[in-house]
Enzyme design. Structure first.
Site, mmCIF file in Angstrom:
data_model
loop_
_atom_site.group_PDB
_atom_site.id
_atom_site.type_symbol
_atom_site.label_atom_id
_atom_site.label_comp_id
_atom_site.label_asym_id
_atom_site.label_seq_id
_atom_site.Cartn_x
_atom_site.Cartn_y
_atom_site.Cartn_z
ATOM 1 N N LYS A 95 5.420 -8.035 -6.675
ATOM 2 C CA LYS A 95 6.571 -7.325 -6.101
ATOM 3 C C LYS A 95 7.475 -8.204 -5.249
ATOM 4 O O LYS A 95 8.683 -7.972 -5.175
ATOM 5 C CB LYS A 95 6.081 -6.130 -5.273
ATOM 6 C CG LYS A 95 5.392 -5.034 -6.069
ATOM 7 C CD LYS A 95 6.358 -4.294 -6.978
ATOM 8 C CE LYS A 95 5.701 -3.117 -7.687
ATOM 9 N NZ LYS A 95 6.616 -2.406 -8.584
ATOM 10 N N GLU A 117 10.971 3.179 -1.935
ATOM 11 C CA GLU A 117 9.786 3.992 -2.154
ATOM 12 C C GLU A 117 8.613 3.062 -2.433
ATOM 13 O O GLU A 117 8.806 1.900 -2.793
ATOM 14 C CB GLU A 117 10.001 4.916 -3.355
ATOM 15 C CG GLU A 117 9.741 4.299 -4.723
ATOM 16 C CD GLU A 117 10.679 3.153 -5.094
ATOM 17 O OE1 GLU A 117 10.248 2.263 -5.868
ATOM 18 O OE2 GLU A 117 11.831 3.145 -4.638
ATOM 19 N N SER A 384 -1.284 -8.558 -12.179
ATOM 20 C CA SER A 384 -0.098 -8.309 -11.346
ATOM 21 C C SER A 384 -0.383 -8.176 -9.857
ATOM 22 O O SER A 384 0.530 -8.304 -9.045
ATOM 23 C CB SER A 384 0.630 -7.059 -11.844
ATOM 24 O OG SER A 384 -0.255 -5.951 -11.877
#
Length: 404
Positions: A95, A117, A384
């Site tokens: 991210k 969010e 990830s």
């Protein structure tokens, strides 16, 4: 010379085929046009590229390695399994790749505050980190169910200086957090920017987040070639909204010999409300400002969804994923909760790597696929994120098992 896929899609209005676009209230049209214009201005600028390269190398810890999972390969039999180690990116997931870039964009626009969010909390932690680094305010909206489930990440966000806003309506998970964040942004578009956490939302976010995440695919392609002197036969990533998947897929999308698999959460089973497998069980529809494939209830509204992975329990999917599946370029795999937990434990005990539950879905699918392939074939999994955030939940609900 044939144009590359990435330079061809999306079109000027943000469409990947018939998917994508921008379906937003009138008061958001001007702010989103402003974001699009700013992104197109800075994305190729020498100053922006130089700053992003510096941040990635000297702050994020990029490039992250590609690791050969020797023990997992031997355990499964068949194809060799490799891992792209986004769990080693600063904050523990992919991210931060787009969050650092989005906050640079916010500064370029003169914004004082970033709003977002989060489901699993990884996007929230990454944005709070980027906001702290660049000196902006940060507000994160998170469903109460996920706040309880992902408590370590909630604490991390608060320590980093973010305001965490609990969302208590509906299912109290990711969709409701998106709704709440959009409302907060609508109330203050002059001073803030909504930093969407995946390849979803109105144009330009599916394109912009994909572009920022493409560093995964760029690195992985070169690194994998260094291991095998060829490209992988299969590239696998979990898909909720789909940012990590588009990140790694982008490095191989023009290579027709590389099979691309997006793995969706089957959750507890095939019944509506028990999973979040939009591409598998959904139909075309518009939500959160974009047209894609979504799971619908009997009224045609976004259906209730569920996954053990809080970051992938979303009733739609990035429009580019819908397009790529529709065109036949990508295939869809499924992984249920039990398979994901099994992969969580197996990767931990065989390789010393504790994966995020979201990432464990991709690992689990690779574990099913590998035995069906020859030992000469190869699989590259995008790992990830790391599983620190999930340890308490897994141990409490799926007691520790001894692999041996």
């Amino acid at each position: 010379m044939k144009e590359s896929y990435l330079s061809s899609y999306p079109d000027e209005k943000g469409y990947f085929g018939r998917f994508g676009g921008s379906y937003i209230p009138e008061q958001l049209i001007k702010p989103f046009e402003e974001i699009t214009k700013a992104y197109n201005e800075i994305k190729n600028s020498e100053e922006f590229i130089k700053e992003l390269k510096y941040v990635r190398r000297h702050y994020q810890g990029r490039p992250t390695p590609v690791s050969y999972a020797k023990n997992l390969t031997q355990f499964c039999g068949g194809a060799k399994i490799y891992l792209k180690r986004e769990d080693l990116n600063h904050t523990g997931a992919h991210k931060l790749n787009h969050c650092m870039a989005e906050v640079i964009l916010a500064k370029h626009l003169g914004k004082k505050k970033v709003i977002a969010e989060t489901g699993a909390g990884q996007h929230g932690v990454a944005l709070a980190t980027a906001a702290a680094y660049f000196g902006l305010e940060c507000e994160i909206h998170m469903g109460e169910v996920d706040i309880k489930k992902e408590h370590p990440n909630v604490l991390r966000m608060k320590i980093l200086g973010a305001k965490v806003v609990p969302v208590s309506h509906g299912l109290k998970t990711l969709k409701e957090a998106v709704d709440s964040a959009f409302e907060a942004y609508l109330a203050d578009t002059d001073n803030s920017i909504y930093c969407i956490g995946s390849v979803v939302g109105p144009h330009p976010f599916p394109m912009m987040v994909r572009d920022f995440q493409s560093i995964i695919g760029i690195e992985a392609r070169e690194q994998f070639w260094g291991h095998e002197n060829k490209l992988p036969n299969y590239v696998i990533a979990c898909v909720g909204g789909g940012s990590n998947a588009m990140g790694i897929f982008s490095g191989f999308i023009d290579d027709e010999g590389v099979n691309l698999y997006g793995v969706e959460p089957l959750g507890r089973g095939e019944n509506l409300g028990e999973h979040a497998a939009s591409l598998t069980y959904g139909s075309e529809g518009i939500m959160h400002g974009f047209n894609s494939i979504m799971l619908k209830d009997e009224k045609g509204e976004p259906a209730p969804v569920y996954s053990i992975g809080s970051g992938i329990d979303y009733p739609s999917v990035g429009p580019e994923h819908a397009f790529l599946k529709d065109s036949g370029r990508t295939k869809v795999g499924l992984c249920d909760d039990i398979e994901a937990v099994n992969a969580f434990y197996k990767l931990s005990q065989l390789e010393g790597i504790i994966p995020a539950l979201e990432s464990a879905h991709a690992v689990a699918y690779a574990m099913k696929l590998a035995p069906t392939l020859s030992k000469e074939e190869t699989i590259l999994v995008n790992l990830s994120g790391r599983g620190d955030k999930d340890i308490d939940f897994v141990i409490e609900n799926y007691p520790l098992v001894d692999l041996k």
